[in-house]
Design an enzyme around this catalytic site. Sequence first.
Site, PDB file in Angstrom:
ATOM      1  N   HIS A 280     -62.147 -35.910 -55.809  1.00 32.46           N
ATOM      2  CA  HIS A 280     -63.429 -35.439 -55.378  1.00 32.46           C
ATOM      3  C   HIS A 280     -63.868 -33.803 -55.346  1.00 32.46           C
ATOM      4  O   HIS A 280     -63.534 -32.959 -54.449  1.00 32.46           O
ATOM      5  CB  HIS A 280     -63.238 -35.688 -52.776  1.00 32.46           C
ATOM      6  CG  HIS A 280     -65.076 -35.113 -52.288  1.00 32.46           C
ATOM      7  ND1 HIS A 280     -65.779 -34.748 -53.152  1.00 32.46           N
ATOM      8  CD2 HIS A 280     -65.019 -35.882 -51.422  1.00 32.46           C
ATOM      9  CE1 HIS A 280     -66.712 -35.147 -51.998  1.00 32.46           C
ATOM     10  NE2 HIS A 280     -66.376 -35.500 -51.310  1.00 32.46           N
TER      11      HIS A 280
ATOM     12  N   HIS B 294     -69.121 -31.670 -52.623  1.00 31.86           N
ATOM     13  CA  HIS B 294     -69.850 -31.196 -51.784  1.00 31.86           C
ATOM     14  C   HIS B 294     -69.568 -30.402 -50.491  1.00 31.86           C
ATOM     15  O   HIS B 294     -69.583 -30.830 -49.270  1.00 31.86           O
ATOM     16  CB  HIS B 294     -70.006 -32.845 -50.711  1.00 31.86           C
ATOM     17  CG  HIS B 294     -70.843 -34.148 -50.908  1.00 31.86           C
ATOM     18  ND1 HIS B 294     -70.561 -35.121 -51.044  1.00 31.86           N
ATOM     19  CD2 HIS B 294     -72.022 -33.552 -51.835  1.00 31.86           C
ATOM     20  CE1 HIS B 294     -71.621 -36.177 -51.615  1.00 31.86           C
ATOM     21  NE2 HIS B 294     -71.960 -35.084 -52.135  1.00 31.86           N
TER      22      HIS B 294
ATOM     23  N   TYR C 155     -66.093 -29.166 -50.251  1.00 26.89           N
ATOM     24  CA  TYR C 155     -64.541 -28.902 -50.050  1.00 26.89           C
ATOM     25  C   TYR C 155     -64.248 -28.320 -50.600  1.00 26.89           C
ATOM     26  O   TYR C 155     -64.073 -27.193 -51.373  1.00 26.89           O
ATOM     27  CB  TYR C 155     -64.203 -30.538 -49.948  1.00 26.89           C
ATOM     28  CG  TYR C 155     -64.587 -31.392 -48.866  1.00 26.89           C
ATOM     29  CD1 TYR C 155     -65.000 -31.460 -47.518  1.00 26.89           C
ATOM     30  CD2 TYR C 155     -66.285 -32.206 -48.869  1.00 26.89           C
ATOM     31  CE1 TYR C 155     -65.438 -31.258 -46.571  1.00 26.89           C
ATOM     32  CE2 TYR C 155     -66.570 -32.699 -47.825  1.00 26.89           C
ATOM     33  CZ  TYR C 155     -66.812 -32.488 -46.881  1.00 26.89           C
ATOM     34  OH  TYR C 155     -67.708 -33.646 -45.702  1.00 26.89           O
TER      35      TYR C 155
HETATM   36  C1  FMN Z   1     -71.929 -41.889 -43.912  1.00 24.62           C
HETATM   37  C2  FMN Z   1     -71.632 -40.933 -44.896  1.00 24.62           C
HETATM   38  C3  FMN Z   1     -70.359 -40.984 -45.938  1.00 24.62           C
HETATM   39  C4  FMN Z   1     -70.396 -40.280 -46.965  1.00 24.62           C
HETATM   40  N1  FMN Z   1     -69.109 -39.459 -47.327  1.00 24.62           N
HETATM   41  C5  FMN Z   1     -68.279 -39.610 -48.372  1.00 24.62           C
HETATM   42  C6  FMN Z   1     -67.303 -39.601 -49.165  1.00 24.62           C
HETATM   43  O1  FMN Z   1     -66.867 -39.623 -47.969  1.00 24.62           O
HETATM   44  N2  FMN Z   1     -67.229 -39.079 -49.734  1.00 24.62           N
HETATM   45  C7  FMN Z   1     -68.204 -38.673 -51.409  1.00 24.62           C
HETATM   46  O2  FMN Z   1     -68.327 -37.822 -51.611  1.00 24.62           O
HETATM   47  N3  FMN Z   1     -69.800 -38.814 -50.658  1.00 24.62           N
HETATM   48  C8  FMN Z   1     -69.734 -39.023 -48.923  1.00 24.62           C
HETATM   49  N4  FMN Z   1     -70.756 -39.582 -48.500  1.00 24.62           N
HETATM   50  C9  FMN Z   1     -72.270 -39.042 -49.641  1.00 24.62           C
HETATM   51  C10 FMN Z   1     -72.189 -40.383 -50.579  1.00 24.62           C
HETATM   52  O3  FMN Z   1     -71.791 -40.359 -51.355  1.00 24.62           O
HETATM   53  C11 FMN Z   1     -73.460 -40.330 -51.293  1.00 24.62           C
HETATM   54  O4  FMN Z   1     -73.769 -39.781 -52.498  1.00 24.62           O
HETATM   55  C12 FMN Z   1     -74.876 -40.066 -50.415  1.00 24.62           C
HETATM   56  O5  FMN Z   1     -74.739 -40.714 -49.779  1.00 24.62           O
HETATM   57  C13 FMN Z   1     -76.547 -40.032 -50.855  1.00 24.62           C
HETATM   58  O6  FMN Z   1     -76.381 -41.330 -51.901  1.00 24.62           O
HETATM   59  P1  FMN Z   1     -77.564 -42.368 -50.943  1.00 24.62           P
HETATM   60  O7  FMN Z   1     -78.904 -41.778 -51.340  1.00 24.62           O
HETATM   61  O8  FMN Z   1     -77.353 -43.214 -52.369  1.00 24.62           O
HETATM   62  O9  FMN Z   1     -77.039 -42.410 -49.643  1.00 24.62           O
HETATM   63  C14 FMN Z   1     -70.746 -39.940 -47.482  1.00 24.62           C
HETATM   64  C15 FMN Z   1     -72.316 -40.531 -47.032  1.00 24.62           C
HETATM   65  C16 FMN Z   1     -73.390 -41.117 -46.342  1.00 24.62           C
HETATM   66  C17 FMN Z   1     -73.906 -41.047 -45.842  1.00 24.62           C
END
Ligand code: FMN
Length: 379
Positions: A184, A187, A189
């Site tokens: 990871h 975002h 981190y």
């Molecule tokens: C509930 C939730 C939890 C997420 N947890 C992570 C995570 O653990 N690691 C990560 O890299 N991104 C995380 N994300 C980001 C998602 O992996 C993804 O990049 C983001 O939701 C945008 O894609 P989407 O439009 O298909 O939802 C999270 C997003 C949501 C909504």
Amino acid sequence: MSEEEEEKQRIPLRTPYKMGSFQLSHRIVLAPLTRQRSYNNVPQPHAILYYSQRATQGGFLVAEATGVSDTAHGYPNTPGLWTKEQTDAWKPIVKAVHAKGAVFFCQIWHTGRVSNTGFQSNGQSPISSTDRELTPQLEDNDADTTQFSPPRRLRTDEIPKVVHDFRIAARNAIEAGFDGVEIHGAHGYLIDQFLKDQVNDRTDQYGGSLENRCRFALEVVEAVSDEIGADRVGIRLSPFANYMECGDSNPEALGLYMAEALNKYGILFCHMVEPRMISPGVRVECSQSLFPMRKAFKGTFIVAGGYGREDGNKAVAENRADLVAYGRHFLANPDLPKRFELDAPLNKYKRETFYTPHPVLGYTDYPFLEETDGYIGGN
Ligand SMILES: Cc1cc2nc3c(=O)[nH]c(=O)nc-3n(C[C@H](O)[C@H](O)[C@H](O)COP(=O)(O)O)c2cc1C
């Protein structure tokens, strides 16, 4: 219909793809999704059903962000991979996903300064590339705020220990049965706190120039690849995002530098978040593109962020991505690949249960296509 005709009729997202030694039957990837249901940082039996619901023969799933050490956490009930108990607890979950024929990677994670002393043993300060503190952030419910403690800047001589934690977590992931890991690096981190010049204010070999800011990320890639084999390693990056006050003054240069540098290690995939996802869950119109990075990176290129069926198909058809990762739609639609194939309507996701600790509600109770029509909402 002959096999060839069938193949032609398939939507691009449903065409097979060979990712290294993994033969995938389609290109719809489960994005890593933190669900905060791993009590005391230990994966729980309810995750067996959750992940296996989303697994398909030849599908590719990335498990939620999983802490690499006891300093890695910043949210309640997120899983870890640094103890034997955690490693063993992942085993039945991985086994169930494999029983469905899917490929399963674990996302390994350190939150860095996105934490507070309450998550750290003995009330220590969270660690980071910097000692700059984050301002409190509004939580998903738009009512509460998350408080962060002032971080402690890692000394140069402490950095190899953190790199080593990623190595051990990767080893444990393989011991748990995972096919590989996604580092990871996105975002806001810890890894991103080194990558981005808005946060990284170091003057040692881990700060300043682009090369120096990318050093920590690449050392993690090198250590993890050395431990489990580069053909089992991917990384997630979000050069354009500014989550957690972690932006960069030149995201194109950063993304491109990383894409090119990663080639040296021969890792399996690079997973990038679209520039339009400038802040979490908010898709904006923008002219920037991941295409230069897609062209530069020699392995499998995965894109994520705000994708639906149509633009996912287009990204694959136009060769802007090999695979497309879906977050919120996959969270709410356990049978997303089937729904895309049939162009069926999608369940709406419920934001209010994204992070609640309930073992069923908003977790494993989203219906499958055949279950109920009444529940199915719009797109
Ligand atoms: C509930 C939730 C939890 C997420 N947890 C992570 C995570 O653990 N690691 C990560 O890299 N991104 C995380 N994300 C980001 C998602 O992996 C993804 O990049 C983001 O939701 C945008 O894609 P989407 O439009 O298909 O939802 C999270 C997003 C949501 C909504």
